[in-house]
Write an enzyme that holds these catalytic residues in place. Structure first.
Site, PDB file in Angstrom:
ATOM      1  N   HIS A 194      -4.714  32.715 -80.080  1.00 40.61           N
ATOM      2  CA  HIS A 194      -4.929  31.417 -79.386  1.00 40.61           C
ATOM      3  C   HIS A 194      -4.080  31.578 -78.199  1.00 40.61           C
ATOM      4  O   HIS A 194      -2.971  32.287 -78.122  1.00 40.61           O
ATOM      5  CB  HIS A 194      -4.566  30.101 -80.049  1.00 40.61           C
ATOM      6  CG  HIS A 194      -2.835  30.015 -80.117  1.00 40.61           C
ATOM      7  ND1 HIS A 194      -1.938  29.317 -79.247  1.00 40.61           N
ATOM      8  CD2 HIS A 194      -2.143  30.129 -81.150  1.00 40.61           C
ATOM      9  CE1 HIS A 194      -0.847  29.411 -79.860  1.00 40.61           C
ATOM     10  NE2 HIS A 194      -0.958  29.793 -81.070  1.00 40.61           N
ATOM     11  N   CYS A 209       1.432  33.277 -85.165  1.00 39.56           N
ATOM     12  CA  CYS A 209       0.188  33.386 -84.424  1.00 39.56           C
ATOM     13  C   CYS A 209       0.527  34.419 -83.339  1.00 39.56           C
ATOM     14  O   CYS A 209       1.352  34.890 -82.800  1.00 39.56           O
ATOM     15  CB  CYS A 209      -0.112  32.111 -83.921  1.00 39.56           C
ATOM     16  SG  CYS A 209      -0.809  30.777 -84.875  1.00 39.56           S
TER      17      CYS A 209
END
Length: 239
Positions: A194, A209
């Site tokens: 992301h 992440c």
């Protein structure tokens, strides 16, 4: 990002965890500087312990003596990589980022030269934790990248191995950290590709992440789909 694996069946509860610290890198342990130093409008000529290394990296004359030109070149690098204060001091934070960038540049157009990412899977997104880069390949053909990324910090390491994109949410917001996670593509529990509003070179890293610059996250969003595989390998420095 918690270290607990989130089952894929609980997609609605996936928090992402992802974002990690978005604050810029900080240079610590320096003498006081004028108030406007952090804005980058001032170059104090302070010589850091990695002056020679910074000069060599930036293609400057390597003499270990801070000049106005050296200071400005180091400051420009700091500006471009989210390192604060931005007044040309070649300290350990700046030098560590330079080392990462050097590895990323060396990847060139053949990031899978060592063959660590599978070439028998068709389209696959590869994440090299050691070099902090990612790319998308189709067999041996490079489709996108390599691009710089920021992966999990110590005790929140991005999990290695072969995964699959199983859920995508373009406008995701983390319910754990209350931060936006645009163009999220989840591939292992709460871990996802992301975009972040900050520097992908900033320490210490995410909560697991794979953080990306917005333009890169947009490209990944267009190129990947649910079911595409993701292969994570290597080890990030400091983890």
């Amino acid at each position: 990002m918690t270290s607990t694996r989130i089952s894929r069946g609980r997609r609605g509860a996936v928090h992402a965890a992802a974002a990690g610290l978005l604050s810029p890198l900080l240079v610590v342990g320096l003498q006081s500087a004028p108030a406007h130093a952090a804005s980058g409008s001032w170059c104090g000529g302070m010589q850091g312990p990695y002056q020679k290394e910074a000069e060599r990296f930036l293609g400057r004359k390597v003499d270990g003596r801070q000049s106005v030109g050296d200071c400005r070149a180091i400051r420009d690098f700091q500006r471009g990589h989210g390192i604060y204060p931005q007044y040309g001091y070649a300290g350990p934070v700046t030098w560590n980022v330079m080392k990462v960038v050097k590895q990323q540049r060396a990847a060139g157009k053949n990031p899978n030269r060592a063959g660590n990412c599978p070439v028998n899977k068709g389209r696959i997104a590869c994440v090299d934790l050691t070099r902090q880069i990612s790319w998308i390949q189709d067999g041996r053909k490079l489709v996108k990248g390599p691009v710089p990324v920021r992966t999990g910090r110590n005790k929140h390491e991005t999990r290695t191995g072969l995964h699959q994109v199983y859920w995508r949410h373009k406008d995701h917001v983390s319910s754990l950290y209350d931060v936006p996670m645009p163009y999220s593509q989840f591939f292992d529990g709460g871990e996802a590709f992301h975009a972040i509003d900050g520097s992908v070179w900033s320490a210490p890293g995410s909560h697991g992440c794979v953080n990306m610059r917005t333009a890169d996250a947009k490209s990944y969003w267009k190129l990947l789909k649910t079911g595409d595989e993701v292969y994570v390998y290597g080890r990030k420095a400091g983890t």
